[in-house]
Design an enzyme around this catalytic site. Sequence first.
Site, PDB file in Angstrom:
ATOM      1  CE  LYS A   1     -43.034  53.874 -21.130  1.00 15.70           C
ATOM      2  NZ  LYS A   1     -44.263  54.621 -20.943  1.00 15.70           N
TER       3      LYS A   1
ATOM      4  N   GLY B   1     -47.464  55.873 -18.176  1.00 14.04           N
ATOM      5  CA  GLY B   1     -48.131  54.578 -18.178  1.00 14.04           C
ATOM      6  C   GLY B   1     -47.135  53.544 -18.647  1.00 14.04           C
TER       7      GLY B   1
ATOM      8  N   GLY C   1     -33.435  51.399  -8.221  1.00 14.46           N
ATOM      9  CA  GLY C   1     -33.882  50.365  -9.162  1.00 14.46           C
ATOM     10  C   GLY C   1     -35.371  50.470  -9.429  1.00 14.46           C
ATOM     11  CG  ASP C   2     -37.606  47.674  -9.251  1.00 18.32           C
ATOM     12  OD1 ASP C   2     -37.128  46.948 -10.139  1.00 18.32           O
ATOM     13  OD2 ASP C   2     -37.703  47.324  -8.061  1.00 18.32           O
TER      14      ASP C   2
ATOM     15  CE  LYS D   1     -32.839  49.708 -14.119  1.00 17.71           C
ATOM     16  NZ  LYS D   1     -33.724  49.783 -12.942  1.00 17.71           N
TER      17      LYS D   1
ATOM     18  CD  GLN E   1     -29.042  45.269 -10.408  1.00 12.31           C
ATOM     19  OE1 GLN E   1     -27.961  45.363 -10.942  1.00 12.31           O
ATOM     20  NE2 GLN E   1     -29.892  44.324 -10.738  1.00 12.31           N
TER      21      GLN E   1
ATOM     22  CG  LEU F   1     -46.332  63.009 -14.112  1.00 16.53           C
ATOM     23  CD1 LEU F   1     -45.386  63.673 -13.116  1.00 16.53           C
ATOM     24  CD2 LEU F   1     -46.455  63.864 -15.366  1.00 16.53           C
TER      25      LEU F   1
ATOM     26  N   GLY G   1     -35.245  42.920 -12.995  1.00 15.27           N
ATOM     27  CA  GLY G   1     -36.513  42.573 -13.630  1.00 15.27           C
ATOM     28  C   GLY G   1     -36.959  43.801 -14.391  1.00 15.27           C
ATOM     29  CG  HIS G   2     -34.729  45.676 -16.723  1.00 16.28           C
ATOM     30  ND1 HIS G   2     -33.555  46.004 -17.342  1.00 16.28           N
ATOM     31  CD2 HIS G   2     -34.490  45.835 -15.392  1.00 16.28           C
ATOM     32  CE1 HIS G   2     -32.649  46.339 -16.437  1.00 16.28           C
ATOM     33  NE2 HIS G   2     -33.198  46.235 -15.245  1.00 16.28           N
TER      34      HIS G   2
HETATM   35  P1  GDP Z   1     -36.982  48.544 -14.230  1.00 21.85           P
HETATM   36  O1  GDP Z   1     -36.410  47.476 -13.371  1.00 21.85           O
HETATM   37  O2  GDP Z   1     -36.333  49.861 -14.015  1.00 21.85           O
HETATM   38  O3  GDP Z   1     -37.040  48.172 -15.682  1.00 21.85           O
HETATM   39  O4  GDP Z   1     -38.501  48.723 -13.741  1.00 21.85           O
HETATM   40  P2  GDP Z   1     -39.548  47.538 -13.440  1.00 21.85           P
HETATM   41  O5  GDP Z   1     -39.988  46.950 -14.717  1.00 21.85           O
HETATM   42  O6  GDP Z   1     -39.020  46.639 -12.399  1.00 21.85           O
HETATM   43  O7  GDP Z   1     -40.699  48.350 -12.733  1.00 21.85           O
HETATM   44  C1  GDP Z   1     -41.368  49.391 -13.373  1.00 21.85           C
HETATM   45  C2  GDP Z   1     -42.860  49.050 -13.368  1.00 21.85           C
HETATM   46  O8  GDP Z   1     -43.611  50.204 -13.676  1.00 21.85           O
HETATM   47  C3  GDP Z   1     -43.250  48.039 -14.426  1.00 21.85           C
HETATM   48  O9  GDP Z   1     -44.351  47.310 -13.969  1.00 21.85           O
HETATM   49  C4  GDP Z   1     -43.642  48.914 -15.621  1.00 21.85           C
HETATM   50  O10 GDP Z   1     -44.551  48.265 -16.505  1.00 21.85           O
HETATM   51  C5  GDP Z   1     -44.297  50.055 -14.915  1.00 21.85           C
HETATM   52  N1  GDP Z   1     -44.176  51.375 -15.581  1.00 21.85           N
HETATM   53  C6  GDP Z   1     -43.134  51.875 -16.286  1.00 21.85           C
HETATM   54  N2  GDP Z   1     -43.370  53.166 -16.611  1.00 21.85           N
HETATM   55  C7  GDP Z   1     -44.580  53.469 -16.093  1.00 21.85           C
HETATM   56  C8  GDP Z   1     -45.351  54.649 -16.058  1.00 21.85           C
HETATM   57  O11 GDP Z   1     -44.975  55.692 -16.570  1.00 21.85           O
HETATM   58  N3  GDP Z   1     -46.547  54.597 -15.397  1.00 21.85           N
HETATM   59  C9  GDP Z   1     -47.002  53.468 -14.798  1.00 21.85           C
HETATM   60  N4  GDP Z   1     -48.179  53.515 -14.171  1.00 21.85           N
HETATM   61  N5  GDP Z   1     -46.297  52.312 -14.830  1.00 21.85           N
HETATM   62  C10 GDP Z   1     -45.101  52.327 -15.444  1.00 21.85           C
HETATM   63  P1  IMO Z   2     -33.783  46.333 -11.571  1.00 19.45           P
HETATM   64  O1  IMO Z   2     -32.726  46.213 -12.642  1.00 19.45           O
HETATM   65  C1  IMO Z   2     -34.624  46.848  -7.321  1.00 19.45           C
HETATM   66  C2  IMO Z   2     -31.845  44.917  -4.552  1.00 19.45           C
HETATM   67  C3  IMO Z   2     -32.326  43.740  -3.712  1.00 19.45           C
HETATM   68  C4  IMO Z   2     -31.473  43.945  -2.474  1.00 19.45           C
HETATM   69  C5  IMO Z   2     -30.134  44.422  -3.040  1.00 19.45           C
HETATM   70  C6  IMO Z   2     -29.094  43.329  -3.208  1.00 19.45           C
HETATM   71  O2  IMO Z   2     -35.026  45.604 -11.861  1.00 19.45           O
HETATM   72  O3  IMO Z   2     -33.990  47.770 -11.215  1.00 19.45           O
HETATM   73  P2  IMO Z   2     -28.832  41.302  -4.918  1.00 19.45           P
HETATM   74  O4  IMO Z   2     -29.732  40.153  -5.222  1.00 19.45           O
HETATM   75  O5  IMO Z   2     -28.532  42.162  -6.091  1.00 19.45           O
HETATM   76  O6  IMO Z   2     -27.581  40.903  -4.187  1.00 19.45           O
HETATM   77  O7  IMO Z   2     -29.672  42.196  -3.862  1.00 19.45           O
HETATM   78  O8  IMO Z   2     -30.450  44.983  -4.302  1.00 19.45           O
HETATM   79  N1  IMO Z   2     -32.021  44.772  -6.012  1.00 19.45           N
HETATM   80  C7  IMO Z   2     -32.916  45.453  -6.723  1.00 19.45           C
HETATM   81  N2  IMO Z   2     -33.884  46.316  -6.332  1.00 19.45           N
HETATM   82  N3  IMO Z   2     -34.431  46.585  -8.626  1.00 19.45           N
HETATM   83  C8  IMO Z   2     -33.456  45.744  -9.038  1.00 19.45           C
HETATM   84  O9  IMO Z   2     -33.126  45.568 -10.327  1.00 19.45           O
HETATM   85  C9  IMO Z   2     -32.667  45.101  -8.060  1.00 19.45           C
HETATM   86  N4  IMO Z   2     -31.653  44.217  -8.112  1.00 19.45           N
HETATM   87  C10 IMO Z   2     -31.261  44.029  -6.849  1.00 19.45           C
HETATM   88  O10 IMO Z   2     -33.691  43.842  -3.426  1.00 19.45           O
HETATM   89  O11 IMO Z   2     -31.987  44.988  -1.692  1.00 19.45           O
HETATM   90 MG    MG Z   3     -37.031  46.040 -11.987  1.00 26.45          MG
END
Ligand code: GDP
Ligand code: IMO
Ligand code: MG
Length: 434
Positions: free
Chosen positions: A20, A418, A14-15, A18, A227, A335, A42-43
């Site tokens: 972006k 970025g 996760g995180d 996606k 996720q 990167l 959290g996207h």
């Molecule tokens: P998601 O859950 O997959 O949508 O990812 P999140 O939004 O939770 O976390 C990604 C974080 O990295 C966010 O704060 C974005 O703004 C940031 N981000 C995305 N792409 C880049 C990148 O290429 N470089 C940097 N430095 N930050 C990025």
């Molecule tokens: P995005 O879409 C990262 C993790 C939680 C925990 C496990 C189970 O932003 O990538 P839950 O509340 O789903 O039952 O928790 O999954 N988790 C994530 N980790 N990014 C997420 O979503 C997540 N959604 C759940 O931290 O370990």
């Molecule tokens: Mg996220």
Amino acid sequence: MDGKRLVLIGAQWGDEGKGKIIDWLTQDVDIVVRFQGGNNAGHTVVVGDDKHVFHLLPSGILHKGKVCVIGNGVVIDPEILIKEIEQIFAKGYKVEATNLIISDRAHVILPYHKVWDKLKEERLGNLKIGTTGRGIGPCYVDKFDRTGIRMVDLLDKDIFKMKLKVNLEYKNEVLTKIFEYKPFDFQQIYEDYLYFGEKLSSFVKDAALYLAEAVKSDKKILFEGAQGTFLDVDFGTYPFVTSSSTLAGGACVGAGIGPSRIDKVLGVAKAYTTRVGEGPFPTQLEGDSMQHLQKKGNEFGATTGRPRRCGWFDAALVRYAVDVNGIDEIALTKLDVLDDLKEIKICVGYEFEGKRYQYPVSDFNFWSKAKPVYEEIAGWCSETSSAHSIDDLPDNAVAYINRISELIDTDVKIVSVGSKRAQTFYMNSEKEIK
Ligand code: GDP
Ligand code: IMO
Ligand code: MG
């Protein structure tokens, strides 16, 4: 990219960025569909100086003239969704029945799900998952137990009353007798949720039928996974996973679209690895090296604010993600976070009980004891965040991308350097999803 229907999923924990990438790709599609998870996601989408974090709304919602769909596979906390709609509405974005569709079949997260989530975690001891506490697991449990309440139920006060009554009788008994917690008041939940239902009623439709029509009229559709692969309930690091199918295959059941209608799968992977919550993470770093990535990558949860654990890129893990999702291409994000490092490691496999492994295995013991086997790559020690094409990247950064691509046997198609839209480019200069 060829194909009209693209599924985008996270290839790690996760995180991966996606949100972006979804926002960036939305310019070339007609419809964006969330198909699983809930507000555990959290996207983040950054537009100019404005940062938006979407928990339930699809990350394409900021684009004019595009339709966003919340599919049947999503679990919805209606109060959170209403807040999210109001927030972006206040910022001047349109959210109307013409650009947002919520599946009538999506399940509803109720207050007792959130309490259940937290109380259960407290009882799990060493097996605590570190959930987001948003009631995701308990809501999916009710769905599969066939006692869940769906969006459509909120629109009919008699049906909702009947279902809520039966649910609450049972939940309150368990809450008070087993968890020694106070019971929930029927009337309060009933009134609150009828109100939420009414507020959302204009968006609630048969989303699968809408998508079937869209496919017939040759619309371009982007499916937004939440996720990541290793949080998948089957293929993740079970039991430290979420409660939905986060794989590309989940898009079919979570949106109501047949596999024959999907043309391409895009995996999003960070140029290193992070994980939030409990559970194994073979390439996790400690000390200064971890803190460097955490700080430079701003690795704090977009949903809970918890610090994310950081470590090296795990090619064995992503290789497995490629296989179980059928990933055609990779978007490699963040990167730029590696810019200052003199040496970078990539995990190419694992050693466990004297044997070498190319892929992670399901065994609980493996995950806690396997040692990563690393390959070292020279860093580039220069800034990449203003790169607009592969030609702007230092040679060592290109070598790093190419080595990843080789190890996972998949093309890196998109590179992100970025959080802003402009800090994204195709490895070749072809732009559109064709
Ligand atoms: P998601 O859950 O997959 O949508 O990812 P999140 O939004 O939770 O976390 C990604 C974080 O990295 C966010 O704060 C974005 O703004 C940031 N981000 C995305 N792409 C880049 C990148 O290429 N470089 C940097 N430095 N930050 C990025
Ligand atoms: P995005 O879409 C990262 C993790 C939680 C925990 C496990 C189970 O932003 O990538 P839950 O509340 O789903 O039952 O928790 O999954 N988790 C994530 N980790 N990014 C997420 O979503 C997540 N959604 C759940 O931290 O370990
Ligand atoms: Mg996220």
